[in-house]
Design a protein around this motif. Structure first.
Motif, mmCIF file in Angstrom:
data_model
loop_
_atom_site.group_PDB
_atom_site.id
_atom_site.type_symbol
_atom_site.label_atom_id
_atom_site.label_comp_id
_atom_site.label_asym_id
_atom_site.label_seq_id
_atom_site.Cartn_x
_atom_site.Cartn_y
_atom_site.Cartn_z
ATOM 1 N N SER A 28 -2.466 -0.865 6.771
ATOM 2 C CA SER A 28 -1.792 -0.849 5.468
ATOM 3 C C SER A 28 -0.603 -1.798 5.469
ATOM 4 N N ASP A 41 0.836 -1.212 0.000
ATOM 5 C CA ASP A 41 0.000 0.000 0.000
ATOM 6 C C ASP A 41 0.867 1.256 0.000
ATOM 7 N N TYR A 42 1.966 1.203 0.754
ATOM 8 C CA TYR A 42 2.886 2.349 0.838
ATOM 9 C C TYR A 42 4.315 1.849 0.723
#
Length: 353
Positions: free
Chosen positions: A277, A158-159
């Motif tokens: 996340s 996600d990141y």
């Protein structure tokens, strides 16, 4: 079989001046996610090179032109050592980030030294480098450049956060890749650790013994950069103008400076991560266990770090990948990330003469 794969040497020199990261990597031309780092090494800088690169920001144009050539020769010789030490014989090209001296995209200025022509001549291989200049000419920040690699190689996360001289982040939002510099990290922490005679604060031990200076923390968190919307990027000049004077005016105890700055980094980094996340953290700061612990606390996440090789060499890997895309004339700079007028394929190509 071999022509399905491209063999590249990628190199990166970061603002924290740890050294030159080199990777020898192969990519499947039909499926870029099918890549393998075959060899990787960091060559630390001598104290002479460290001082030269630190001082380069003050050099005249003439002196910078000389340094560009001198540093290109040094990179070429370093690459030759890497090739020899690892007995590498198949090389399609070399992709070099160079070393950033100036980065002021708002003034249309960015400069990475390390002459591509000198590297090509010394190694006798094609070189792709200077990935930032074209983007700045197109009205972009010229940074960050790594997100195209996050998009095409690490889309499962996600990141993607890199903790180097600066922390930067890349993520998908409304089907667009967004990326920006979050805050300074090692460029500040190493500066103060070195005042105590250490190259860096190993595991964040010195920081963990300091006290938070609340006034300093509040003023750091109030810096104007943090209110700006992306695209945005940071450079050494900003740290010298905004961060060092602020810290030095409010605190002189190094452990307390480091403790306060770790808190500041953790707050800024956590502010960009949503709950639940999957986060990929790489860069030298990933080994600062105290910093990672504070990021986990502030973001309420459990962060699982990748292999040491990926932590250390992700940026060199992605600069090799930027070279692959440029060599095929494919987009390697994203408008949504840098703010340039359009997506484009950036990087200058030099052949040996």
């Amino acid at each position: 079989m071999q022509n399905e794969y491209v063999y590249v040497i990628g190199l990166m020199s970061g603002t924290s001046l740890d050294g030159i990261d080199l990777v020898y990597v192969t990519f499947n031309k039909k499926n870029y996610k099918d890549f393998e780092i075959l060899y990787s090494t960091t060559y630390p800088y001598s104290s002479e090179w460290k001082n030269l690169l630190k001082q380069a920001i003050t050099f005249s144009d003439e002196k910078l032109t000389q340094l560009d050539i001198q540093y290109g020769i040094f990179l070429g010789e370093t690459i030759n050592s890497f090739i020899e030490e690892n007995d590498i014989y198949t090389i399609d090209f070399i992709a070099s980030h160079g070393h950033t001296v100036f980065h002021q995209p708002e003034n249309g200025i960015t400069l990475q030294i390390g002459s591509g022509q000198e590297i090509a001549n010394i190694t006798n291989h094609k070189v792709i480098c200077d990935f930032r200049t074209q983007d700045v000419k197109l009205g972009g920040q010229g940074a960050p450049l790594v997100p195209i690699g996050d998009e095409l190689l690490f889309a499962d996360y996600d990141y993607c956060i890199n903790l180097g001289g600066f922390a930067n982040v890349s993520f998908k939002q409304n089907s667009k890749r967004i990326a920006f510099d979050i805050c300074p990290v090692n460029i500040v922490m190493n500066h103060y650790a070195q005042q105590l005679g250490f190259e860096y604060d190993e595991d964040g031990k010195i920081a963990s013994e300091g006290k938070i200076n609340q006034e300093l923390l509040d003023k750091l968190n109030s810096l104007e950069f943090y209110q700006k919307e992306p695209p945005k990027s940071l450079g050494l000049e900003w740290v010298q103008k905004e961060v060092f004077p602020l810290i030095d005016s409010l605190e002189n105890d190094v452990p307390s400076i480091l403790r306060t700055f770790v808190e500041h980094c953790a707050i800024q980094i956590a502010s960009v991560i949503e709950n639940n996340s999957l986060v990929l953290i790489t860069g030298g700061g990933a080994f600062n266990t105290f910093l990672v612990q504070k990021i986990e606390e502030k973001s309420n996440l459990k962060i699982k770090l990748p292999s040491n090789e990926l932590i250390n060499f992700k940026e060199a890997l992605i600069f090799a990948f930027l070279g692959v895309l440029r060599n095929e004339n494919k987009v390697n700079c994203l408008q949504s990330v840098t703010g340039a007028k359009k997506n484009h394929s950036s990087g200058k190509i030099f052949n040996p003469v």
